[in-house]
Write a protein that holds these residues in place. Structure first.
Motif, PDB file in Angstrom:
ATOM      1  N   LEU A 102       0.828  -1.214   0.000  1.00  0.00           N
ATOM      2  CA  LEU A 102       0.000   0.000   0.000  1.00  0.00           C
ATOM      3  C   LEU A 102       0.859   1.258   0.000  1.00  0.00           C
ATOM      4  O   LEU A 102       0.555   2.229  -0.687  1.00  0.00           O
ATOM      5  N   ARG A 103       1.946   1.253   0.754  1.00  0.00           N
ATOM      6  CA  ARG A 103       2.856   2.404   0.759  1.00  0.00           C
ATOM      7  C   ARG A 103       3.460   2.612  -0.618  1.00  0.00           C
ATOM      8  O   ARG A 103       3.583   3.730  -1.088  1.00  0.00           O
ATOM      9  N   HIS A 104       3.844   1.505  -1.260  1.00  0.00           N
ATOM     10  CA  HIS A 104       4.424   1.578  -2.602  1.00  0.00           C
ATOM     11  C   HIS A 104       3.417   2.177  -3.583  1.00  0.00           C
ATOM     12  O   HIS A 104       3.766   2.998  -4.420  1.00  0.00           O
ATOM     13  N   MET A 105       2.153   1.784  -3.440  1.00  0.00           N
ATOM     14  CA  MET A 105       1.109   2.335  -4.313  1.00  0.00           C
ATOM     15  C   MET A 105       0.947   3.826  -4.080  1.00  0.00           C
ATOM     16  O   MET A 105       0.765   4.595  -5.022  1.00  0.00           O
ATOM     17  N   ASP A 106       1.011   4.270  -2.806  1.00  0.00           N
ATOM     18  CA  ASP A 106       0.899   5.699  -2.498  1.00  0.00           C
ATOM     19  C   ASP A 106       2.047   6.476  -3.109  1.00  0.00           C
ATOM     20  O   ASP A 106       1.857   7.552  -3.672  1.00  0.00           O
ATOM     21  N   VAL A 107       3.263   5.930  -3.029  1.00  0.00           N
ATOM     22  CA  VAL A 107       4.437   6.584  -3.605  1.00  0.00           C
ATOM     23  C   VAL A 107       4.276   6.668  -5.118  1.00  0.00           C
ATOM     24  O   VAL A 107       4.559   7.712  -5.720  1.00  0.00           O
ATOM     25  N   ASN A 108       3.802   5.601  -5.739  1.00  0.00           N
ATOM     26  CA  ASN A 108       3.595   5.622  -7.186  1.00  0.00           C
ATOM     27  C   ASN A 108       2.576   6.678  -7.581  1.00  0.00           C
ATOM     28  O   ASN A 108       2.757   7.390  -8.563  1.00  0.00           O
ATOM     29  N   ARG A 109       1.490   6.786  -6.822  1.00  0.00           N
ATOM     30  CA  ARG A 109       0.467   7.796  -7.120  1.00  0.00           C
ATOM     31  C   ARG A 109       1.031   9.195  -6.960  1.00  0.00           C
ATOM     32  O   ARG A 109       0.759  10.073  -7.770  1.00  0.00           O
ATOM     33  N   GLU A 110       1.803   9.409  -5.900  1.00  0.00           N
ATOM     34  CA  GLU A 110       2.414  10.719  -5.678  1.00  0.00           C
ATOM     35  C   GLU A 110       3.368  11.074  -6.812  1.00  0.00           C
ATOM     36  O   GLU A 110       3.389  12.209  -7.284  1.00  0.00           O
ATOM     37  N   ASN A 115       1.348  12.004  -9.872  1.00  0.00           N
ATOM     38  CA  ASN A 115       0.807  13.353  -9.721  1.00  0.00           C
ATOM     39  C   ASN A 115       1.881  14.406  -9.945  1.00  0.00           C
ATOM     40  O   ASN A 115       1.637  15.422 -10.594  1.00  0.00           O
TER      41      ASN A 115
END
Length: 71
Positions: A11-19, A22
């Motif tokens: 989940l953290r990796h997904m958040d970093v990818n989204r950031e 963006n």
């Protein structure tokens, strides 16, 4: 199945990818806006900055980030 620690990492990796997505998108939009305000083509801008027009196009569309100067 994910172990609880693996799920959190994922989940953290997904958040970093989204950031990152963006950031690429926002930077690209800003670059395109500024380039157009100055009435520059991708080709002319590429001559100024030393990057290919196709690379700059990828930056403007959020597919890539420009290289960072570590100087």
């Amino acid at each position: 199945m994910f172990a609880s620690g693996e799920k959190v990492k994922s989940l953290r990796h997904m958040d970093v990818n989204r950031e990152e997505e963006n950031m690429r998108s926002q930077f690209g939009e800003l670059l395109a806006q500024r380039r157009k305000e100055k009435s520059l083509t991708l080709r002319k801008l590429s001559q100024f900055v030393g990057l290919s027009p196709s690379f700059l196009s990828e930056v403007e569309t959020g597919r890539r980030l420009p290289p960072m100067d570590e100087g």
